[in-house]
Write a protein that holds these residues in place. Sequence first.
Motif, PDB file in Angstrom:
ATOM      1  N   VAL A  22      11.918  -7.687   8.993  1.00  0.00           N
ATOM      2  CA  VAL A  22      10.607  -8.319   9.014  1.00  0.00           C
ATOM      3  C   VAL A  22      10.215  -8.673   7.583  1.00  0.00           C
ATOM      4  O   VAL A  22      10.382  -7.865   6.672  1.00  0.00           O
ATOM      5  N   LEU A  23       9.713  -9.876   7.409  1.00  0.00           N
ATOM      6  CA  LEU A  23       9.202 -10.317   6.127  1.00  0.00           C
ATOM      7  C   LEU A  23       7.728  -9.936   6.058  1.00  0.00           C
ATOM      8  O   LEU A  23       6.956 -10.282   6.947  1.00  0.00           O
ATOM      9  N   VAL A  24       7.347  -9.201   5.012  1.00  0.00           N
ATOM     10  CA  VAL A  24       5.954  -8.801   4.807  1.00  0.00           C
ATOM     11  C   VAL A  24       5.475  -9.455   3.518  1.00  0.00           C
ATOM     12  O   VAL A  24       6.036  -9.219   2.452  1.00  0.00           O
ATOM     13  N   VAL A  25       4.441 -10.277   3.636  1.00  0.00           N
ATOM     14  CA  VAL A  25       3.866 -10.953   2.480  1.00  0.00           C
ATOM     15  C   VAL A  25       2.515 -10.311   2.206  1.00  0.00           C
ATOM     16  O   VAL A  25       1.624 -10.350   3.051  1.00  0.00           O
ATOM     17  N   CYS A  26       2.393  -9.710   1.047  1.00  0.00           N
ATOM     18  CA  CYS A  26       1.187  -8.956   0.683  1.00  0.00           C
ATOM     19  C   CYS A  26       0.294  -9.775  -0.238  1.00  0.00           C
ATOM     20  O   CYS A  26       0.773 -10.448  -1.140  1.00  0.00           O
ATOM     21  N   GLY A  27      -1.012  -9.624  -0.033  1.00  0.00           N
ATOM     22  CA  GLY A  27      -1.982 -10.299  -0.879  1.00  0.00           C
ATOM     23  C   GLY A  27      -2.264  -9.562  -2.173  1.00  0.00           C
ATOM     24  O   GLY A  27      -2.988 -10.058  -3.019  1.00  0.00           O
ATOM     25  N   GLY A  28      -1.715  -8.384  -2.344  1.00  0.00           N
ATOM     26  CA  GLY A  28      -1.863  -7.619  -3.576  1.00  0.00           C
ATOM     27  C   GLY A  28      -0.545  -7.569  -4.312  1.00  0.00           C
ATOM     28  O   GLY A  28       0.521  -7.689  -3.705  1.00  0.00           O
ATOM     29  N   GLN A  29      -0.617  -7.358  -5.615  1.00  0.00           N
ATOM     30  CA  GLN A  29       0.605  -7.364  -6.413  1.00  0.00           C
ATOM     31  C   GLN A  29       1.278  -6.006  -6.508  1.00  0.00           C
ATOM     32  O   GLN A  29       2.485  -5.952  -6.694  1.00  0.00           O
ATOM     33  N   ARG A  30       0.527  -4.913  -6.416  1.00  0.00           N
ATOM     34  CA  ARG A  30       1.133  -3.594  -6.641  1.00  0.00           C
ATOM     35  C   ARG A  30       1.016  -2.661  -5.449  1.00  0.00           C
ATOM     36  O   ARG A  30       2.015  -2.169  -4.945  1.00  0.00           O
ATOM     37  N   THR A  31      -0.194  -2.373  -5.045  1.00  0.00           N
ATOM     38  CA  THR A  31      -0.421  -1.314  -4.067  1.00  0.00           C
ATOM     39  C   THR A  31       0.298  -1.578  -2.754  1.00  0.00           C
ATOM     40  O   THR A  31       1.069  -0.746  -2.283  1.00  0.00           O
ATOM     41  N   GLU A  32       0.031  -2.722  -2.139  1.00  0.00           N
ATOM     42  CA  GLU A  32       0.622  -3.029  -0.841  1.00  0.00           C
ATOM     43  C   GLU A  32       2.144  -3.120  -0.913  1.00  0.00           C
ATOM     44  O   GLU A  32       2.839  -2.493  -0.105  1.00  0.00           O
TER      45      GLU A  32
END
Length: 185
Positions: A22-32
């Motif tokens: 699964v590809l997960v695209v996060c809106g945060g740079q570090r935490t997520e």
Amino acid sequence: MARRENTQSRRGRERALRPGHVLVVCGGQRTEPDYFKGLARARGARLKVKSKVDSPENLVRYAAAVFTPDEYEGVWCVVDADEFDIDTARVAAARAEVGLAVSEPCFELWLLLHFADHRAHIANGKAACALLAKHVPGYAKKLDYPVFDAGVETAVERAEALGEGNPATGVWRLVKAVLKPEFKP
């Protein structure tokens, strides 16, 4: 003389993701990204994690553009509600068949649920970080995944029980989907 196989192409094949990733695209740079990379390492979740700081709607468009069905089984965006228009992101996600995991007010709510059954309104991201720091001393957007691992199932149960509004998070659907492939969002 024996013929040598091209190591570039062999490496390329080794990097290709197996079906079910699964590809997960996060809106945060570090935490997520740190959380989902840690989840993948600790639990064997089949994830490829990317991050891009943008509005939820633009993040959904980006995820749909980089998603390729021959590489990935599905694609999700992980976003904070913040001050964004989440409804337009939801419409775009439904149209593009992108899973959308929204946290209100922010991803730190999801992290907090690993330690506490928090159901009261949270004013903003700063307040959520302060609540989380009570359970993870020194928390400052830097994530050490092993601290959270034991509470994953508990966080899923707590998040499911929250419902809509503030606080709320849809991250549980993504986590449940990647840890139990038979589950469909």
